[in-house]
Design a protein around this motif. Structure first.
Motif, PDB file in Angstrom:
ATOM      1  N   UNK A 192       9.972 -64.854 -25.472  1.00 45.03           N
ATOM      2  CA  UNK A 192      10.670 -63.726 -24.842  1.00 45.03           C
ATOM      3  C   UNK A 192      11.682 -63.102 -25.791  1.00 45.03           C
ATOM      4  N   UNK A 193      12.345 -63.929 -26.579  1.00 49.43           N
ATOM      5  CA  UNK A 193      13.309 -63.410 -27.549  1.00 49.43           C
ATOM      6  C   UNK A 193      12.583 -62.613 -28.620  1.00 49.43           C
ATOM      7  N   UNK A 194      11.512 -63.166 -29.153  1.00 44.37           N
ATOM      8  CA  UNK A 194      10.755 -62.469 -30.195  1.00 44.37           C
ATOM      9  C   UNK A 194      10.206 -61.142 -29.678  1.00 44.37           C
ATOM     10  N   UNK A 195       9.651 -61.154 -28.467  1.00 48.60           N
ATOM     11  CA  UNK A 195       9.092 -59.922 -27.900  1.00 48.60           C
ATOM     12  C   UNK A 195      10.175 -58.866 -27.708  1.00 48.60           C
ATOM     13  N   UNK A 196      11.363 -59.282 -27.298  1.00 45.92           N
ATOM     14  CA  UNK A 196      12.442 -58.326 -27.044  1.00 45.92           C
ATOM     15  C   UNK A 196      12.882 -57.616 -28.313  1.00 45.92           C
ATOM     16  N   UNK A 197      12.755 -58.275 -29.466  1.00 44.69           N
ATOM     17  CA  UNK A 197      13.151 -57.632 -30.718  1.00 44.69           C
ATOM     18  C   UNK A 197      12.310 -56.391 -31.003  1.00 44.69           C
ATOM     19  N   UNK A 198      11.054 -56.425 -30.599  1.00 45.19           N
ATOM     20  CA  UNK A 198      10.205 -55.250 -30.761  1.00 45.19           C
ATOM     21  C   UNK A 198      10.327 -54.295 -29.579  1.00 45.19           C
ATOM     22  N   UNK A 199      10.335 -54.839 -28.367  1.00 42.47           N
ATOM     23  CA  UNK A 199      10.181 -53.999 -27.183  1.00 42.47           C
ATOM     24  C   UNK A 199      11.474 -53.361 -26.702  1.00 42.47           C
ATOM     25  N   UNK A 200      12.636 -53.775 -27.248  1.00 45.78           N
ATOM     26  CA  UNK A 200      13.885 -53.186 -26.738  1.00 45.78           C
ATOM     27  C   UNK A 200      14.010 -51.714 -27.120  1.00 45.78           C
ATOM     28  N   UNK A 201      13.206 -51.230 -28.083  1.00 49.89           N
ATOM     29  CA  UNK A 201      13.213 -49.809 -28.417  1.00 49.89           C
ATOM     30  C   UNK A 201      12.412 -48.991 -27.398  1.00 49.89           C
ATOM     31  N   UNK A 202      11.585 -49.636 -26.625  1.00 51.88           N
ATOM     32  CA  UNK A 202      10.687 -48.946 -25.705  1.00 51.88           C
ATOM     33  C   UNK A 202      11.375 -48.638 -24.382  1.00 51.88           C
TER      34      UNK A 202
ATOM     35  N   UNK B 195      10.080 -58.964 -34.580  1.00 52.73           N
ATOM     36  CA  UNK B 195       9.287 -59.871 -33.749  1.00 52.73           C
ATOM     37  C   UNK B 195       8.513 -60.865 -34.611  1.00 52.73           C
ATOM     38  N   UNK B 196       7.928 -60.387 -35.702  1.00 47.85           N
ATOM     39  CA  UNK B 196       7.177 -61.279 -36.592  1.00 47.85           C
ATOM     40  C   UNK B 196       8.083 -62.370 -37.152  1.00 47.85           C
ATOM     41  N   UNK B 197       9.239 -61.971 -37.685  1.00 52.90           N
ATOM     42  CA  UNK B 197      10.139 -62.942 -38.309  1.00 52.90           C
ATOM     43  C   UNK B 197      10.722 -63.907 -37.279  1.00 52.90           C
ATOM     44  N   UNK B 198      11.013 -63.397 -36.065  1.00 50.41           N
ATOM     45  CA  UNK B 198      11.550 -64.273 -35.014  1.00 50.41           C
ATOM     46  C   UNK B 198      10.515 -65.320 -34.618  1.00 50.41           C
ATOM     47  N   UNK B 199       9.252 -64.912 -34.532  1.00 44.31           N
ATOM     48  CA  UNK B 199       8.206 -65.876 -34.209  1.00 44.31           C
ATOM     49  C   UNK B 199       8.062 -66.942 -35.272  1.00 44.31           C
TER      50      UNK B 199
END
Length: 713
Positions: free
Chosen positions: A429-439, A418-422
């Motif tokens: 939404x793309x950046x958030x999904x990189x972190x949150x898709x594990x949840x 998420x950090x690198x995508x931002x």
């Protein structure tokens, strides 16, 4: 009553093993006592880095006398039966048995076995060495010259001394007489290795706790945790800072020290350019230290809390300086990783995923990313996400696995993505999904609500479940190495808590199975294994049903209502299943619901008996004209069934399950009246057959909403 004090002192026990070891010691000793008939008032176990301790209160001084009458063979029985009886009863001859006469069974032998109760001290000396020798450490070792001998003691670290005493508070307790590999039980222990190295004599538990305290050992881990937490908060507050609390780290640190001394260290402000999560991971993983933040904010401060096991003469200055040097070096590494990672775009890292095998039968991480991206694009419209954004997020979702930062700290996967995508300008939404898709990763974890993240999270979990199902790597018993139960619960929570309508079989299972075929495994043989079939689909749906029961049971729902809904064909939309279950539960709490269920059960029982007796099913539609010629209650039920069934089916089509239950509730009065005044097994065969058909129509009408045969009560 007498108490038992047991201490097993050794070299340092790993922190992760201590709590479980204390629980195991308590259970093993108390279970062994209870099996032998020794009850107790209470038991508590303790652990420090260098000792396990157990206090069992209220043990009797000796066991109860046992008198047992053992029935033997009849008088005149074959010699083999007699000899077997004598051996099992411990008798030398039949002269030691008595003969009992029973009016129905005649004469037979009875042995009266009397055993005096054994002294508790003797029993303890028997069971404690056995428990120590067979203690279930996850990892253990042998040591010393005797380690090569067969049967040598294995312990987590070299065992140094044993304290074992038993006796009442008012008397000097006895030492439990036993030894294990040359280590004899006694009354001598030792306090802190450096702060109180001299031997300490102890007798009973209260003396033991106080003596250890004087010897700079806090026995209770919960008290050590309280000391660390309280002192850390005070140190932070004195500097205008707040402690970033971490329960897992607190548990670990409390297992590293016997006499906690809390100190505060600092690092250069320049390191605060590193993401806060990376700073925390670096300091936590390498130094077991807590980070601090500015009061009332989420901004980290350039300071940390460390816990020493020493009272230093310089007030801890040297210890703090040493930790600061190590923290500085580790943060320098983290800063290098951060700067290096920022220079490479996430999509440029994707080729490296082709070199990482996800599973030998399911291909590489690169192939998996292709599957997840295709599936996320298909799922996006169903969850209300933009398909292009969902596909982009899924494509980048695993790219941070090959970054320097995640390589060093795997727990930062997703977050660093998420950090690198931002930083590289990806949509939020793309950046958030990189972190949150594990949840969600557990029942208490937060569920993503951003629709792009929901699509990618579902795709990731469906690919995992269908993939491992297709190669027959399903969970068995308590074993679930690929966390498939957690993945299924994640799908359930994503769908229900985001109110997503989705077919598990069509939109989840079949789409993921297509992905396995299109972006399959690493070789042809594996690809042939990684295919889906109808049996897998049914098995996976049943697995989801079991997980849904767990999820809804935690929320107070009844498992039998879930069974009743899943018993209907085509129930693979979890959101609709939950809504049916909720409506059914509400309906069955009403008088109409309870009485209709009772009427259904009565109808089903009559049908089962009559169909078995007649060798046929009464599944034809009832003759309305014939019912109209019968009793008024018969005609009323026939008409009510037609109306209620049509209304319930229409309500189900509208997904109005409460309305469907209301439609069924109108059957309550005619069903009650029918059973009160109508004889089902009429003498007229045609009338009897039609009345049985009416009962079958009642059974069929309820299936518009659930299979009532699965409902208990």
């Amino acid at each position: 009553m007498p108490d038992l004090l047991l201490e097993l002192r050794s070299e340092e026990i790993p922190a992760r093993m201590q709590r479980r070891a204390a629980d195991d010691l308590r259970k093993l000793v108390t279970d062994a006592l209870v099996e032998r008939g020794f009850l107790y008032e209470g038991a508590k176990a303790f652990a420090t880095p260098r000792r396990l301790a157990l206090h069992v209160a209220g043990l009797p001084p000796r066991g109860q006398d046992v008198r047992e009458e053992r029935k033997g063979p009849r008088v005149g029985a074959p010699e083999g039966a007699v000899q077997g009886f004598l051996k099992s009863a411990g008798l030398a001859s039949l002269d030691q048995a008595t003969i009992v006469t029973d009016p129905k069974k005649g004469e037979f032998y009875v042995a009266v076995i009397e055993r005096p109760g054994r002294p508790t001290l003797e029993v303890l000396a028997e069971i404690l060495p056995q428990i120590i020798r067979s203690f279930p450490w996850p990892k253990s070792m042998r040591w010393g010259a005797a380690s090569a001998q067969p049967g040598a003691l294995r312990w987590v670290r070299p065992l140094q001394s044993i304290v074992a005493t038993f006796g009442p508070e008012t008397e000097t307790p006895d030492v439990v007489p036993f030894a294990v590999d040359g280590v004899a039980a006694g009354t001598t222990t030792y306090g802190h290795r450096f702060l109180a190295p001299d031997p300490i004599e102890v007798r009973r538990f209260d003396d033991y706790v106080q003596a250890l305290e004087r010897g700079k050992v806090v026995l209770d881990v919960e008290r050590r945790k309280d000391i660390i937490l309280h002192d850390a908060r005070d140190l932070a507050f004195a500097r205008g800072l707040e402690l970033v609390e971490d329960d897992g780290l607190l548990e670990e640190v409390a297992g590293l020290v016997e006499w906690p001394v809390v100190l505060l260290g600092s690092f250069d402000d320049a390191f605060l350019d590193i993401p806060a999560e990376a700073i925390r991971a670096t300091i936590r993983a390498n130094q077991k230290c807590f980070v601090l933040r500015h009061a009332g904010t989420d901004t980290l401060a350039p300071a940390f809390i460390l816990t020493s096991n020493l009272i230093a003469s310089d007030g801890g200055a040297a210890i703090t300086a040493g930790n600061e040097r190590v923290v500085r070096a580790r943060l320098s590494d983290a800063k290098f990783f951060w700067e290096t990672d920022k220079a490479i775009r996430l999509e440029d890292r994707l080729p490296k995923l082709d070199a990482i095998v996800f599973h030998e039968k399911l291909g590489t991480q690169g192939q998996r990313v292709q599957r997840i991206a295709a599936l996320a694009r298909e799922l996006a419209p169903l969850v209300g996400a933009d398909p292009d954004l969902a596909e982009r997020a899924a494509t980048l979702a695993k790219a941070d696995l090959v970054t320097e930062m995640v390589g060093e700290f795997p727990e930062l996967q997703g977050l660093m993505g998420r950090k690198y995508a931002g930083l590289q300008g990806e949509p939020d939404s793309v950046a958030a999904a990189l972190e949150e898709h594990y949840k969600p990763v557990g029942p208490s974890d937060r569920v993503p609500t951003d629709r792009v993240a929901v699509a990618v999270a579902l795709a990731d979990k469906f690919d995992t479940l269908v993939g491992f199902w297709s190669i027959d790597e399903k969970p068995t018993g308590s074993k679930d190495p690929y966390a498939l139960r957690r993945a299924a619960l994640g799908v359930i929570r994503l769908l229900i808590e985001n109110t997503v309508k989705l077919s598990l079989l069509r939109d989840g299972y079949q789409a993921a199975a297509d992905g396995l075929r299109n972006y399959g495994a690493v070789n042809d043989e594996a690809a042939s294994d990684a295919t889906a079939n109808d049996g897998d689909a049914a098995s996976l749906l049943a697995f989801f049903a079991d997980r849904l029961k767990v999820y809804l049971r935690d929320k107070g729902a009844r498992h039998d209502l879930i069974d009743a809904v899943f018993a209907l064909p085509g129930q693979d939309d979890l959101l609709m299943v939950v809504r049916r279950v909720e409506a059914l539960g509400t309906f069955l709490e009403t008088d109409d619901g309870r009485n209709l269920l009772a009427g259904y059960k009565r109808a089903a029982n009559i049908l089962r008996i009559e169909e078995k007796k007649d060798g046929r099913a009464y599944d034809a539609a009832p003759d309305a004209a014939l019912a109209a010629k019968g009793q008024p209650e018969e005609r009323a039920l026939s008409e009510a069934l037609v109306t209620a069934r049509a209304a319930a089916s229409a309500a189900v089509e509208r997904e109005d399950f409460a309305g469907a239950m209301h439609a069924l509730s109108t059957l309550r009065a005619p069903v009650d009246a029918f059973f009160e005044r109508v004889t089902v097994n009429a003498e007229d065969p045609a009338l009897r057959q039609n009345r049985l058909a009416l009962l079958n129509a009642l059974r069929a009408a309820t299936r518009a909403v659930a299979d009532f045969s699965c409902i208990e009560g």
